[in-house]
Design a protein around this motif. Structure first.
Motif, PDB file in Angstrom:
ATOM      1  N   GLN A 111       3.877  -9.893  11.324  1.00 43.11           N
ATOM      2  CA  GLN A 111       4.714  -8.861  11.923  1.00 43.11           C
ATOM      3  C   GLN A 111       5.284  -7.922  10.861  1.00 43.11           C
ATOM      4  O   GLN A 111       5.284  -6.700  11.033  1.00 43.11           O
ATOM      5  N   LEU A 112       5.775  -8.496   9.783  1.00 41.96           N
ATOM      6  CA  LEU A 112       6.365  -7.695   8.713  1.00 41.96           C
ATOM      7  C   LEU A 112       5.333  -6.747   8.092  1.00 41.96           C
ATOM      8  O   LEU A 112       5.598  -5.557   7.919  1.00 41.96           O
ATOM      9  N   LEU A 113       4.151  -7.259   7.788  1.00 38.16           N
ATOM     10  CA  LEU A 113       3.128  -6.434   7.149  1.00 38.16           C
ATOM     11  C   LEU A 113       2.628  -5.328   8.074  1.00 38.16           C
ATOM     12  O   LEU A 113       2.338  -4.220   7.625  1.00 38.16           O
ATOM     13  N   ARG A 114       2.528  -5.606   9.368  1.00 38.79           N
ATOM     14  CA  ARG A 114       2.120  -4.563  10.320  1.00 38.79           C
ATOM     15  C   ARG A 114       3.138  -3.427  10.340  1.00 38.79           C
ATOM     16  O   ARG A 114       2.777  -2.253  10.348  1.00 38.79           O
ATOM     17  N   LYS A 115       4.409  -3.771  10.333  1.00 35.84           N
ATOM     18  CA  LYS A 115       5.460  -2.743  10.325  1.00 35.84           C
ATOM     19  C   LYS A 115       5.439  -1.950   9.027  1.00 35.84           C
ATOM     20  O   LYS A 115       5.561  -0.723   9.031  1.00 35.84           O
ATOM     21  N   GLN A 116       5.267  -2.660   7.911  1.00 35.48           N
ATOM     22  CA  GLN A 116       5.234  -1.976   6.616  1.00 35.48           C
ATOM     23  C   GLN A 116       4.041  -1.032   6.528  1.00 35.48           C
ATOM     24  O   GLN A 116       4.161   0.088   6.024  1.00 35.48           O
ATOM     25  N   TYR A 117       2.887  -1.465   7.010  1.00 31.71           N
ATOM     26  CA  TYR A 117       1.707  -0.608   6.977  1.00 31.71           C
ATOM     27  C   TYR A 117       1.925   0.638   7.827  1.00 31.71           C
ATOM     28  O   TYR A 117       1.576   1.747   7.426  1.00 31.71           O
ATOM     29  N   ALA A 118       2.533   0.462   8.993  1.00 33.81           N
ATOM     30  CA  ALA A 118       2.776   1.599   9.885  1.00 33.81           C
ATOM     31  C   ALA A 118       3.772   2.583   9.265  1.00 33.81           C
ATOM     32  O   ALA A 118       3.655   3.791   9.467  1.00 33.81           O
ATOM     33  N   LYS A 149       4.175   3.109   5.959  1.00 32.54           N
ATOM     34  CA  LYS A 149       3.529   3.780   4.833  1.00 32.54           C
ATOM     35  C   LYS A 149       2.419   4.715   5.272  1.00 32.54           C
ATOM     36  O   LYS A 149       2.144   5.711   4.616  1.00 32.54           O
ATOM     37  N   ASN A 150       1.753   4.371   6.373  1.00 34.18           N
ATOM     38  CA  ASN A 150       0.617   5.154   6.862  1.00 34.18           C
ATOM     39  C   ASN A 150       0.865   5.534   8.320  1.00 34.18           C
ATOM     40  O   ASN A 150       0.604   4.730   9.217  1.00 34.18           O
ATOM     41  N   PRO A 151       1.335   6.736   8.566  1.00 35.49           N
ATOM     42  CA  PRO A 151       1.617   7.132   9.952  1.00 35.49           C
ATOM     43  C   PRO A 151       0.362   7.049  10.830  1.00 35.49           C
ATOM     44  O   PRO A 151      -0.749   7.305  10.369  1.00 35.49           O
ATOM     45  N   ARG A 152       0.573   6.666  12.061  1.00 33.26           N
ATOM     46  CA  ARG A 152      -0.543   6.532  13.008  1.00 33.26           C
ATOM     47  C   ARG A 152      -1.121   7.916  13.317  1.00 33.26           C
ATOM     48  O   ARG A 152      -0.382   8.848  13.655  1.00 33.26           O
ATOM     49  N   PRO A 153      -2.430   8.070  13.208  1.00 37.91           N
ATOM     50  CA  PRO A 153      -3.057   9.367  13.492  1.00 37.91           C
ATOM     51  C   PRO A 153      -3.051   9.699  14.988  1.00 37.91           C
ATOM     52  O   PRO A 153      -2.643   8.881  15.810  1.00 37.91           O
ATOM     53  N   LYS A 154      -3.551  10.872  15.311  1.00 38.55           N
ATOM     54  CA  LYS A 154      -3.500  11.363  16.696  1.00 38.55           C
ATOM     55  C   LYS A 154      -4.829  11.266  17.439  1.00 38.55           C
ATOM     56  O   LYS A 154      -4.846  11.064  18.635  1.00 38.55           O
ATOM     57  N   THR A 155      -5.946  11.422  16.748  1.00 36.92           N
ATOM     58  CA  THR A 155      -7.234  11.421  17.439  1.00 36.92           C
ATOM     59  C   THR A 155      -7.757   9.998  17.605  1.00 36.92           C
ATOM     60  O   THR A 155      -7.422   9.092  16.844  1.00 36.92           O
ATOM     61  N   PHE A 156      -8.590   9.815  18.613  1.00 36.61           N
ATOM     62  CA  PHE A 156      -9.096   8.489  18.953  1.00 36.61           C
ATOM     63  C   PHE A 156      -9.850   7.830  17.799  1.00 36.61           C
ATOM     64  O   PHE A 156      -9.606   6.663  17.473  1.00 36.61           O
ATOM     65  N   LEU A 157     -10.770   8.538  17.178  1.00 40.98           N
ATOM     66  CA  LEU A 157     -11.558   7.963  16.093  1.00 40.98           C
ATOM     67  C   LEU A 157     -10.704   7.619  14.879  1.00 40.98           C
ATOM     68  O   LEU A 157     -10.910   6.587  14.235  1.00 40.98           O
ATOM     69  N   GLU A 158      -9.738   8.455  14.587  1.00 41.32           N
ATOM     70  CA  GLU A 158      -8.836   8.167  13.481  1.00 41.32           C
ATOM     71  C   GLU A 158      -7.961   6.949  13.790  1.00 41.32           C
ATOM     72  O   GLU A 158      -7.692   6.133  12.913  1.00 41.32           O
ATOM     73  N   SER A 184     -10.011   3.779  13.285  1.00 48.47           N
ATOM     74  CA  SER A 184     -10.141   3.498  11.863  1.00 48.47           C
ATOM     75  C   SER A 184      -8.835   2.970  11.284  1.00 48.47           C
ATOM     76  O   SER A 184      -8.822   2.009  10.511  1.00 48.47           O
ATOM     77  N   TRP A 185      -7.728   3.583  11.670  1.00 45.32           N
ATOM     78  CA  TRP A 185      -6.400   3.176  11.204  1.00 45.32           C
ATOM     79  C   TRP A 185      -6.085   1.744  11.640  1.00 45.32           C
ATOM     80  O   TRP A 185      -5.617   0.930  10.851  1.00 45.32           O
ATOM     81  N   GLU A 186      -6.357   1.435  12.913  1.00 49.07           N
ATOM     82  CA  GLU A 186      -6.106   0.087  13.435  1.00 49.07           C
ATOM     83  C   GLU A 186      -6.951  -0.954  12.706  1.00 49.07           C
ATOM     84  O   GLU A 186      -6.472  -2.035  12.371  1.00 49.07           O
ATOM     85  N   LYS A 187      -8.215  -0.633  12.484  1.00 43.24           N
ATOM     86  CA  LYS A 187      -9.110  -1.572  11.801  1.00 43.24           C
ATOM     87  C   LYS A 187      -8.641  -1.823  10.373  1.00 43.24           C
ATOM     88  O   LYS A 187      -8.614  -2.966   9.906  1.00 43.24           O
ATOM     89  N   MET A 188      -8.253  -0.774   9.675  1.00 44.54           N
ATOM     90  CA  MET A 188      -7.783  -0.926   8.300  1.00 44.54           C
ATOM     91  C   MET A 188      -6.490  -1.732   8.258  1.00 44.54           C
ATOM     92  O   MET A 188      -6.318  -2.606   7.405  1.00 44.54           O
ATOM     93  N   ARG A 189      -5.583  -1.465   9.180  1.00 43.46           N
ATOM     94  CA  ARG A 189      -4.333  -2.224   9.229  1.00 43.46           C
ATOM     95  C   ARG A 189      -4.617  -3.697   9.487  1.00 43.46           C
ATOM     96  O   ARG A 189      -4.063  -4.574   8.823  1.00 43.46           O
ATOM     97  N   GLN A 190      -5.503  -3.968  10.411  1.00 50.55           N
ATOM     98  CA  GLN A 190      -5.860  -5.354  10.725  1.00 50.55           C
ATOM     99  C   GLN A 190      -6.455  -6.058   9.511  1.00 50.55           C
ATOM    100  O   GLN A 190      -6.063  -7.183   9.182  1.00 50.55           O
TER     101      GLN A 190
END
Length: 78
Positions: free
Chosen positions: A34-41, A43-52, A55-61
């Protein structure tokens, strides 16, 4: 444990740690996950487009699971 440290199992079972250690690891992993997911979010704002977002979700995971695995799961406990 059964594959890597079979000789330690009877000792752990005798001290009732065989059941306690997995529960402890699970609790620690959940908190760190939980802590690392919040920290990643943060540091790296969630993008707006579906493909981005995909990619963002996969990298965070990948990053979060890798850290949890190295920091908690793969540590030797006795």
């Amino acid at each position: 444990m059964t594959e890597n440290y079979p000789e330690d199992i009877p000792s752990l079972q005798g001290r009732f740690k065989w059941e306690l250690i997995p529960r402890q690891i699970d609790k620690e992993c959940w908190k760190m996950w939980q802590l690392l997911r919040k920290q990643y979010a943060m540091k790296n704002p969630r993008p707006k487009t579906f493909l981005e977002i995909m990619s963002w979700e996969k990298m965070r995971q990948l990053m979060v699971e890798h850290e949890v695995l190295e920091q908690i799961v793969l540590q030797y406990r006795a």
